[in-house]
Design an enzyme around this catalytic site. Structure first.
Site, PDB file in Angstrom:
ATOM      1  N   ASP A 190       0.586  -1.055  -0.387  1.00  0.00           N
ATOM      2  CA  ASP A 190      -0.238  -0.469   0.247  1.00  0.00           C
ATOM      3  C   ASP A 190       1.200   1.156   0.482  1.00  0.00           C
ATOM      4  OD1 ASP A 190      -3.036   1.740   0.334  1.00  0.00           O
ATOM      5  OD2 ASP A 190      -1.710   1.730   2.653  1.00  0.00           O
ATOM      6  N   SER A 191       0.762   2.685  -0.318  1.00  0.00           N
ATOM      7  CA  SER A 191       1.089   3.574   0.104  1.00  0.00           C
ATOM      8  C   SER A 191       1.647   3.672   1.505  1.00  0.00           C
ATOM      9  CB  SER A 191       0.273   4.734  -0.509  1.00  0.00           C
ATOM     10  OG  SER A 191      -0.793   5.089   0.200  1.00  0.00           O
ATOM     11  N   CYS A 250      -4.374  -0.989  -2.055  1.00  0.00           N
ATOM     12  CA  CYS A 250      -3.975   0.002  -2.664  1.00  0.00           C
ATOM     13  C   CYS A 250      -4.694   0.284  -3.614  1.00  0.00           C
ATOM     14  CB  CYS A 250      -2.850   0.254  -2.835  1.00  0.00           C
ATOM     15  SG  CYS A 250      -2.433   2.629  -3.243  1.00  0.00           S
ATOM     16  N   GLU A 277      -2.483   7.809   8.356  1.00  0.00           N
ATOM     17  CA  GLU A 277      -0.989   7.852   8.532  1.00  0.00           C
ATOM     18  C   GLU A 277      -0.540   8.375   9.380  1.00  0.00           C
ATOM     19  OE1 GLU A 277       1.360   7.122   6.437  1.00  0.00           O
ATOM     20  OE2 GLU A 277      -0.237   5.789   5.369  1.00  0.00           O
ATOM     21  N   HIS A 319      -7.423   2.989   3.772  1.00  0.00           N
ATOM     22  CA  HIS A 319      -6.820   4.250   5.112  1.00  0.00           C
ATOM     23  C   HIS A 319      -8.449   4.010   5.166  1.00  0.00           C
ATOM     24  CE1 HIS A 319      -3.064   4.781   3.068  1.00  0.00           C
ATOM     25  NE2 HIS A 319      -3.246   5.660   4.596  1.00  0.00           N
TER      26      HIS A 319
HETATM   27  N1  DGL Z   1      -4.670   3.163   0.289  1.00  0.00           N
HETATM   28  C1  DGL Z   1      -4.730   4.041  -0.712  1.00  0.00           C
HETATM   29  C2  DGL Z   1      -5.858   3.551  -1.516  1.00  0.00           C
HETATM   30  O1  DGL Z   1      -6.585   2.573  -1.076  1.00  0.00           O
HETATM   31  C3  DGL Z   1      -4.313   5.199  -1.180  1.00  0.00           C
HETATM   32  C4  DGL Z   1      -4.050   5.983  -0.354  1.00  0.00           C
HETATM   33  C5  DGL Z   1      -3.665   7.593  -0.858  1.00  0.00           C
HETATM   34  O2  DGL Z   1      -3.858   8.393  -1.219  1.00  0.00           O
HETATM   35  O3  DGL Z   1      -2.093   7.233  -0.932  1.00  0.00           O
HETATM   36  O4  DGL Z   1      -6.688   4.109  -2.317  1.00  0.00           O
END
Ligand code: DGL
Length: 265
Positions: free
Chosen positions: A12-13, A75, A153, A186
């Site tokens: 994930d990011s 993600c 985060e 998230h």
């Molecule tokens: N957790 C990521 C998702 O499912 C993205 C979060 C980010 O913007 O980095 O889209």
């Protein structure tokens, strides 16, 4: 050749993919998971597509070099921007990508109104437009939530700031939605707050459980499911011990109670 004892990489990011790892671990307790969050470059969701592709590809290359048997893109943003090109690049590795559980919501609430909370990047990609076309039995309201990823985060999913951000976004929709899809990994960490704002009548859906089931089936199909003692390694591009501790807390602490079939790619 991959073997049963290789790790399943979960990417994930940042810390959001932990909401998917929770389901993966529950579904496959005997597996070894290697979680990598790219918090140094988060958020991805407000970046141009080419940057998201480049960052996701770099992370995937690093993880492939660790001898993994599968890669789960936990993600939605990375899946939307890069899943297709990654499958072309790494045709011998199972690559699973989560995407917003809109199909599940549309099947459950035909004729209804469904909100989709996701990053601006996920909502603007062609992949999401095609998903909406397949779900035209319901009215879809796009609800981008910039700022929410940063709060999660920072370990502030339960904070007053998160409540304010969500109140502004969701209050106009109170009593008007049959379901809300959490299309960013998230967001499940703010599920309680979202429920408080939208009320019990609005179903809250995400793709974590479905992604875990789909991953298990793919591994079973290739006879790669491990039954030994499970293991979880958590790494992050920042090396910040606070972020690693946050990941462990999110992995163990919270109950996620919504389930759904897999509608990713
Ligand atoms: N957790 C990521 C998702 O499912 C993205 C979060 C980010 O913007 O980095 O889209």
């Amino acid at each position: 050749m991959p073997n049963k004892n290789d790790y399943i990489a979960v990417f994930d990011s940042g810390v959001g993919g932990i909401s998917v790892l929770r389901h993966l671990r529950r579904e496959m307790p005997g597996e070894r998971f290697l979680y990598f969050g790219d918090s140094a470059n988060a958020p991805y969701g407000t970046r141009p597509t080419e940057q998201i592709q480049a960052l996701t590809t770099a992370a995937a290359e690093m993880l492939m070099g660790r001898g993994i048997k599968a890669l789960v893109l936990a993600c939605n943003t990375a899946t939307a921007a890069a899943a297709k090109s990654l499958r072309l690049r790494f045709p011998d590795t199972i690559i699973i990508g989560i995407e917003p559980a809109l199909k599940l919501a549309a099947d459950r609430f035909p004729g209804g109104t469904v909100g989709v909370m996701a990053t601006p990047a996920t909502l603007r990609e062609g992949k999401f437009a095609r998903l909406m076309e397949r779900c035209d039995q319901c009215q879809v309201v796009k609800l981008p939530a910039p700022g929410l990823v940063e709060l999660v985060e920072a370990g502030k999913a339960d904070s007053h700031e998160t409540e304010q951000l969500l109140r502004q976004l969701l209050q106009p929709w109170e009593g008007k939605l049959d379901a809300i899809v959490l299309g960013c990994t998230h967001y499940p960490f703010a599920r309680d707050m979202i429920r408080k704002l939208l009320g019990r009548e609005c179903a809250i859906l995400d793709g974590g459980h479905g992604t875990a089931i789909h991953t298990r089936r793919r591994l079973e199909g290739e006879d790669l499911l491990r039954e030994g003692p499970g293991e979880v390694i958590i790494e992050n591009s920042t090396d910040d011990p606070k972020l690693i501790a946050l990941c462990h807390r999110l992995l163990e602490d919270r109950e996620q109670d919504e389930e759904g079939a897999y509608h990713g790619s």
